[in-house]
Design a protein around this motif. Sequence first.
Motif, PDB file in Angstrom:
ATOM      1  N   GLN A   1       0.844  -1.213   0.000  1.00  0.00           N
ATOM      2  CA  GLN A   1       0.000   0.000   0.000  1.00  0.00           C
ATOM      3  C   GLN A   1       0.874   1.256   0.000  1.00  0.00           C
ATOM      4  O   GLN A   1       0.573   2.249   0.661  1.00  0.00           O
TER       5      GLN A   1
ATOM      6  N   HIS B   1       1.530   3.702  -1.953  1.00  0.00           N
ATOM      7  CA  HIS B   1       1.047   5.033  -2.339  1.00  0.00           C
ATOM      8  C   HIS B   1       0.125   5.627  -1.289  1.00  0.00           C
ATOM      9  O   HIS B   1       0.064   6.846  -1.118  1.00  0.00           O
ATOM     10  N   ALA B   2      -0.573   4.778  -0.558  1.00  0.00           N
ATOM     11  CA  ALA B   2      -1.489   5.291   0.467  1.00  0.00           C
ATOM     12  C   ALA B   2      -0.780   5.453   1.806  1.00  0.00           C
ATOM     13  O   ALA B   2      -1.245   6.200   2.666  1.00  0.00           O
ATOM     14  N   HIS B   3       0.345   4.759   1.990  1.00  0.00           N
ATOM     15  CA  HIS B   3       0.941   4.744   3.336  1.00  0.00           C
ATOM     16  C   HIS B   3       2.338   5.360   3.370  1.00  0.00           C
ATOM     17  O   HIS B   3       2.536   6.442   3.924  1.00  0.00           O
TER      18      HIS B   3
ATOM     19  N   LYS C   1       4.099   6.750   1.022  1.00  0.00           N
ATOM     20  CA  LYS C   1       4.222   7.995   0.251  1.00  0.00           C
ATOM     21  C   LYS C   1       3.871   9.232   1.109  1.00  0.00           C
ATOM     22  O   LYS C   1       4.694  10.146   1.225  1.00  0.00           O
TER      23      LYS C   1
END
Length: 445
Positions: A263, A265-267, A269
Amino acid sequence: MARVLCINPWIYDFTAFNQWIEPLGLLMVAGVLREAGHEVTLVDCLDRQHPDALPPRSPGHRFGCGHFLKTELPSPHAVRHVPRRWGRYGIPVEVFLAELKAMTRPDAVLITSVMTYWYPGPFHAIECVKDTWPGVPVALGGVYASLCPEHARTYSKADAVIVGEGEQQAVDWVNAVTGEHRRCDAPVEHIMPAHDLRRRQGYAAIRTAKGCPYSCTYCAAGQLCPGGYIPRPVAAVVDEILWCRDGLGAQDVAFYDDALLVQGHAHLKPILEAVINTGGGVRFHTPNGVHARLVEPSLARLMRQAGFVTIRMGLETADPLQGARDGGKLDREDLERAADALFAAGFSRNEVAVYVLIGRPGQTVESVRETANYAHSMGVQVLAAEYSPVPGTAEWQQAVSAAHLRGDDDPLLHNKAAFLYRHGRDWNRVKIDIRAGNHRVLAAA
Ligand code: B12
Ligand code: SF4
């Protein structure tokens, strides 16, 4: 309020090197006990900055890493077959005992454990505590206690062996042995691990999420975090990194996640963006390895910008079905894509390496060579990670069925060196060739 002493014990092994080692689990437990209102202190047997026991220095020391002081000891019977010198790593026992003697008698003592084959460390610490303060209750927790609870209950002399995640269990146990009725009302994931209890080492270990969504056959992540992959709130992770950087002077941060890029891109990043927006100023490291399959160009660029300087990739697949089939072998396209993304983002060959597991039951020397050669041809260095059989895993069961191991073997035999020498082919030759390949990769850069 109870006085609670936490102890990070010594390592007993053939080799040990401080690669951003921090007793993160114990510090998480300590943070929660402190939040519940207890007075918590730490004695750290792996404190490389202890003024009475500074370790040897060598040119390889950087980013806060380095050697521990080693006290050589006779090898225990179970691992006599290993032609290497065994010993205790960390501060001298006299320095440890002097620390205990200088303290007020605690009401309860918590001791952590990591590798199953390091159990002599916690055992020795328990013995010292019992000699210094007879009658003080001692609890043992951590990875060894969780994976070998029967062994720990039988031999450790701890008053309690606590299996699994320890935050709430430790609060309950301290209440039970001290007669206190303290509670921690804040959600555990928002409480900072008590990094400040350690003398400053120049680095901190941080876990952005617990658990892993995959289930590789040789890994205990699923046993240790049975709830699977659970990310911590981004804001809590960012606060922790900034506290370590600004409050504790940590210039280096090592991620202890099982699955840092899951995850991503959700985390990861937003975590990295927040650190960049506050001025950066930390170097990041992934000693535990990230999944090669999840390294893609935009994440690689962000990692570079945020200050990653040590990228270690694991060859565990990011696909559970594939993982079950492939026996850990390199997926060529994944590595090729990851290497391209990292080098295009500006990482140097010196900063990127891939772990290749060696010595697994059923694995051939040729397959390891082939994997290593392929990684080298991509310009990626290879680090040979010797296989350690981990109790409770699918491969452990297979090794027991194939009589490579007995279920009740001394956990010292889980030591990667012990297993390799007992069942090994000529892995030493392979390791030498891998190192030569790494030199060629760096020389060609
Ligand atoms: C970070 C990590 C490392 C780091 C160093 C960790 C360290 N401190 O030394 C590095 C990258 C160097 C490393 C290296 C290796 N590792 Co490693 N590593 C991990 C990892 C991912 C996380 C450990 C961790 O700190 N977790 C975070 C904290 C929060 O969790 P925790 O310590 O368990 O704490 C919780 C509970 O246990 C409990 N608790 C902890 N202490 C206490 C105390 C008390 C009193 C109480 C009540 C509760 C309690 O509460 C905490 C919070 O819930 C684990 C996998 C995992 N998910 O645990 C593997 C793991 C420990 N490693 C493993 C292996 C195989 C290795 C290597 C052998 C890999 C290799 N082939 O090279 C090497 C060995 C190095 C050596 N010198 O021998 C195995 C264990 C093997 C074994 N036989 O024990 C594990 C389990 C992964 C696996 N494959 O299954 N590792
Ligand atoms: S991906 Fe890594 S942490 Fe997850 S199960 Fe496989 S080896 Fe363990």
